[in-house]
Design an enzyme around this catalytic site. Sequence first.
Site, PDB file in Angstrom:
ATOM      1  CB  SER A 142      -0.908   0.032   1.232  1.00  0.00           C
ATOM      2  OG  SER A 142      -1.593   1.267   1.316  1.00  0.00           O
ATOM      3  CE1 TYR A 155      -4.107  -1.707   5.739  1.00  0.00           C
ATOM      4  CE2 TYR A 155      -3.272   0.402   4.928  1.00  0.00           C
ATOM      5  CZ  TYR A 155      -3.809  -0.846   4.682  1.00  0.00           C
ATOM      6  OH  TYR A 155      -4.055  -1.254   3.385  1.00  0.00           O
TER       7      TYR A 155
END
Length: 246
Positions: A142, A155
């Site tokens: 990501s 995250y």
Amino acid sequence: MLSLHCKVVAITGASGGIGEATARLLAQRGAAVVLAARRSERIDAIAQDIREEGGRAAACVVDVTKAEDLRRLVSTTIERYGRIDVLVNNAGIAPISPLADLDTEGWTAMIDVNLRGMLNGVAATLPVFREQGTGHLVSIVSVAGLSVSPSMAVYAATKNAVRTVHEGLRRESTDGMVRTTAISPGYVRTDLADSMTDPHIREQTRKSMDAVGIPPAAVARAVAFAIEQPGDVEIGEINVRPTAQA
């Protein structure tokens, strides 16, 4: 466009979003795919749909937090198709929240799925890749791992850790047997927001996905591109971002 008809690819998190799109695209291009996820009915239905369209597909129920499930995925793939050329580590969750909320359960879950799940995939495939003399590990990371936003610290940490593991494996694989590719999308129109526990963050994320998110098929094309390259070409990292920003 290079053909994937000789490739056998296992994909985690394949019950929807990027994983489903990747399975469908790779099968269309000739690869044999094994869809792995916890939702058995969903991956069975997708695999059946692929077969009805003339593709090769199987399903395997997998919880990536369990090392034995990844080993079973690899053995199932080999039993069905004779080998495993690629593992796409796609399973991921994002129960994000500000650190001050002290959501330790959410932190643990992200570490278990996003990072430990990927490591379980490495542990299950690496010995097989070396025995075969070749193999390719692809992980969906990501852009959050490159630029940390408020509420996304843990995250982002898991995604950055996955990228670090990939780079370490790339540097260790000097014999050329194991190829690695990390693919880092920006916002993608998937149901990832459903795993976010904070209602405000969940709604804001959905709005961002709608405004600037790319379709899962765009990430699937990046996966296919990396896999299609000849054995002497390694695509170490691909960033997939929208062309417009909200």
